[in-house]
Design a protein around this motif. Sequence first.
Motif, PDB file in Angstrom:
ATOM      1  N   UNK A   1       0.841  -1.175  -0.083  1.00  0.00           N
ATOM      2  CA  UNK A   1      -0.188   0.005   0.135  1.00  0.00           C
ATOM      3  C   UNK A   1       0.769   1.327  -0.069  1.00  0.00           C
ATOM      4  N   UNK A   2       1.906   1.284   0.588  1.00  0.00           N
ATOM      5  CA  UNK A   2       2.849   2.288   0.951  1.00  0.00           C
ATOM      6  C   UNK A   2       3.405   2.638  -0.744  1.00  0.00           C
ATOM      7  N   UNK A   3       3.800   1.519  -1.391  1.00  0.00           N
ATOM      8  CA  UNK A   3       4.302   1.865  -2.708  1.00  0.00           C
ATOM      9  C   UNK A   3       3.293   2.279  -3.520  1.00  0.00           C
ATOM     10  N   UNK A   4       1.904   1.676  -3.562  1.00  0.00           N
ATOM     11  CA  UNK A   4       1.017   2.333  -4.173  1.00  0.00           C
ATOM     12  C   UNK A   4       0.649   3.929  -3.976  1.00  0.00           C
ATOM     13  N   UNK A   5       0.800   4.261  -2.829  1.00  0.00           N
ATOM     14  CA  UNK A   5       0.602   5.686  -2.461  1.00  0.00           C
ATOM     15  C   UNK A   5       1.782   6.471  -3.106  1.00  0.00           C
ATOM     16  N   UNK A   6       2.925   5.999  -2.864  1.00  0.00           N
ATOM     17  CA  UNK A   6       4.096   6.723  -3.640  1.00  0.00           C
ATOM     18  C   UNK A   6       3.800   6.847  -4.965  1.00  0.00           C
ATOM     19  N   UNK A   7       3.463   5.893  -5.572  1.00  0.00           N
ATOM     20  CA  UNK A   7       3.258   5.951  -7.085  1.00  0.00           C
ATOM     21  C   UNK A   7       2.024   6.869  -7.365  1.00  0.00           C
ATOM     22  N   UNK A   8       0.953   6.834  -6.665  1.00  0.00           N
ATOM     23  CA  UNK A   8      -0.104   7.596  -6.902  1.00  0.00           C
ATOM     24  C   UNK A   8       0.457   9.172  -6.683  1.00  0.00           C
ATOM     25  N   UNK A   9       1.378   9.426  -5.688  1.00  0.00           N
ATOM     26  CA  UNK A   9       2.073  10.964  -5.470  1.00  0.00           C
ATOM     27  C   UNK A   9       2.838  11.410  -6.637  1.00  0.00           C
ATOM     28  N   UNK A  10       3.571  10.126  -7.499  1.00  0.00           N
ATOM     29  CA  UNK A  10       4.254  10.430  -8.640  1.00  0.00           C
ATOM     30  C   UNK A  10       3.428  10.973  -9.656  1.00  0.00           C
ATOM     31  N   UNK A  11       2.388  10.350  -9.981  1.00  0.00           N
ATOM     32  CA  UNK A  11       1.416  10.651 -10.700  1.00  0.00           C
ATOM     33  C   UNK A  11       0.679  11.984 -10.636  1.00  0.00           C
ATOM     34  N   UNK A  12       0.397  12.261  -9.257  1.00  0.00           N
ATOM     35  CA  UNK A  12      -0.224  13.506  -9.120  1.00  0.00           C
ATOM     36  C   UNK A  12       0.555  14.800  -9.229  1.00  0.00           C
ATOM     37  N   UNK A  13       2.130  14.558  -9.053  1.00  0.00           N
ATOM     38  CA  UNK A  13       3.004  15.711  -9.347  1.00  0.00           C
ATOM     39  C   UNK A  13       3.099  15.839 -10.829  1.00  0.00           C
ATOM     40  N   UNK A  14       3.253  14.843 -11.689  1.00  0.00           N
ATOM     41  CA  UNK A  14       3.195  14.741 -13.055  1.00  0.00           C
ATOM     42  C   UNK A  14       2.005  15.495 -13.627  1.00  0.00           C
ATOM     43  N   UNK A  15       0.822  15.079 -13.097  1.00  0.00           N
ATOM     44  CA  UNK A  15      -0.268  15.734 -13.822  1.00  0.00           C
ATOM     45  C   UNK A  15      -0.272  17.230 -13.573  1.00  0.00           C
ATOM     46  N   UNK A  16       0.051  17.832 -12.240  1.00  0.00           N
ATOM     47  CA  UNK A  16       0.284  19.108 -12.016  1.00  0.00           C
ATOM     48  C   UNK A  16       1.042  19.799 -13.086  1.00  0.00           C
ATOM     49  N   UNK A  17       2.127  19.058 -13.210  1.00  0.00           N
ATOM     50  CA  UNK A  17       3.049  19.762 -14.436  1.00  0.00           C
ATOM     51  C   UNK A  17       2.494  19.858 -15.687  1.00  0.00           C
ATOM     52  N   UNK A  18       1.758  18.791 -16.180  1.00  0.00           N
ATOM     53  CA  UNK A  18       0.878  18.847 -17.498  1.00  0.00           C
ATOM     54  C   UNK A  18      -0.072  19.955 -17.538  1.00  0.00           C
ATOM     55  N   UNK A  19      -0.926  20.063 -16.224  1.00  0.00           N
ATOM     56  CA  UNK A  19      -1.731  21.013 -16.122  1.00  0.00           C
ATOM     57  C   UNK A  19      -1.157  22.455 -16.192  1.00  0.00           C
TER      58      UNK A  19
END
Length: 604
Positions: A94-112
């Motif tokens: 679950x910790x790994x999943x959350x880490x990857x979710x945060x990676x996607x969140x950071x990247x989407x903010x840059x796309x935005x």
Amino acid sequence: MAKEDSLIKGIIKSFGLVFGDIGTSPIYTIATIFLITKPTQENIMGVLSLIVWTLIILVTIEYAWLAMSLGKKGEGGTIVLKEILVPLLRSRRNAVLVTYLSFIGISLLMGDGVITPAISILSAVEGLLLVPQFSNTPQWVLILVAGVIAVTLFLFQKKGTEKVAVAFGPLMVLWFLALAISGIVSIIHAPSVLKALSPHYAIKFLIEHGVAGFFVLSEVILCATGGEALYADMGHLGRMPIIRAWYIVFAALLLNYLGQGAFVIRHPEVKNVLFGMVYRQAQALYIPFLILSIAATVIASQAMISGMFSIIYQGITTRVMPLLKVEYTSTRLRSQIYIGSVNWFLLFSVLFIMYEFRESNRLAAAYGLAVTGTMTLTGIMLTWIFYLKNNMAKTALSSFVTLVDLTFLLSNLYKIPHGGYWSIIIAAFPLSTILVYTSGQKKLYRTLKPLERDIFLKGYNELYKNTNKIKGTALFFAKVTDKFPPYIVHTMFINNIVYEDNIIVSIVKCDTPFGVMGYFKDKLADGLRIFEIQLGYMEVIDVEDLLKEAGIDEKVIFYGIEDIITSNFIWKLFAIIKKLTPTFVQFYKLPPNKMHGVITQVEM
């Protein structure tokens, strides 16, 4: 009284630093929605109600109430949510999943982040078309003007924005005041639009329009773009000034959107709604309003750029992004930083997006996908945190908000073939960099096989007794102090380079955003000590100053350089990233005349 003055100053600063993006959404939101929906009275009422309740659910409830109730030392953002959630989890998976979710969140903010300046500046410049003298201006000229404004803005970043930032708040106060007044004047002519405050009209619109109404949500979300800045910028200004400022901004936006709706009821043929409304209300004030709108879009873009620098810096200090070169543009404000590589990537992307889409309404058709992705991930993490903290009331509320986020995200999926894929492509750059870098760092660490402390100390003690020692102090940098990297072993045991005083310096990232502490740990052996620097992941530090404060006067600084040999494509990319980015000691700006890099050849 002083506390009240401080709160008022914080509120004014919030207008400039936090609400630029969401505050410039009225320029294009209503106009974009009525490109795909007929401007009948029923549709106008339904759309206005959807906008009102989108702002209430996605900005007020999700960010102002739920997200901003969480934080670490007043700091907010995707990485902060990850830092709060991971310690609450028992499962490593679950910790790994959350880490990857945060990676996607950071990247989407840059796309935005790339689309925000492009759509804001271009839509404001298009307001020139309503001025009779400029009504026949070709679109390529408008793109050129918008491009020049963007280039000027990005070129200005290296000098820092501290001196001009004081004007951002007052200018945005003026902008929101203009929006509110214009909205009120329009509402007076069609007060029936005030009924749109009832959710009844939003629900009725969605039921009557079915699938078509569902897709209208993909344009309605434009009114909430920038809402995530409330939480992301919490650390700069504090929770209370931002929340108080939001209620004022919310009122101004509400009045303006309702006013635009009232204007469309009376003028259904209008295309550029906000500028058309102001032009008809006060032609003499139109040019000043147009200039103010361009200033507001520049401020919105500036807030986005500063936010990107801040996010990337958090990524660097939490070791999920490469050590990019960071420059500090203010001696007074630690948040004032400049990252050249990020600045030029954003500028190139913004100019490309302007050239590719050419018109703001085409850009709006692609905008929103990354926003809703970020909001959905935030909703998931909020729900998870509240559930693990046994706060069932907030768990239920955030679950509802996440469902609304998900609905908006699904409605935005149809934008992918209409240009929304560019948000994904842009977001893919930081995401792939993060994934390659974090995977490469783990693989490199395992391949280097650092020496266990007890084995190292056995060899070191023998060497220190029987070798001629060099006078002075030598510094060696290591990520952890229970294992010793090969370059230290190579320097001491193979090259027999041992100083009278050898200090292992370790920089440890804390789970909190701020705080710096440097201290000597236990002495490991004669002539061998550990100096540990603990710092929050938002801290900007001067390592040399910290060493001097501790009384360390080094003669030489050793650091490791890995020469990676590989046939694997992913690890080749990792090797390129390592070569193109500064080394650990270069990143922390240690004196170059004292540095000695020790090369270790690594097969990956």
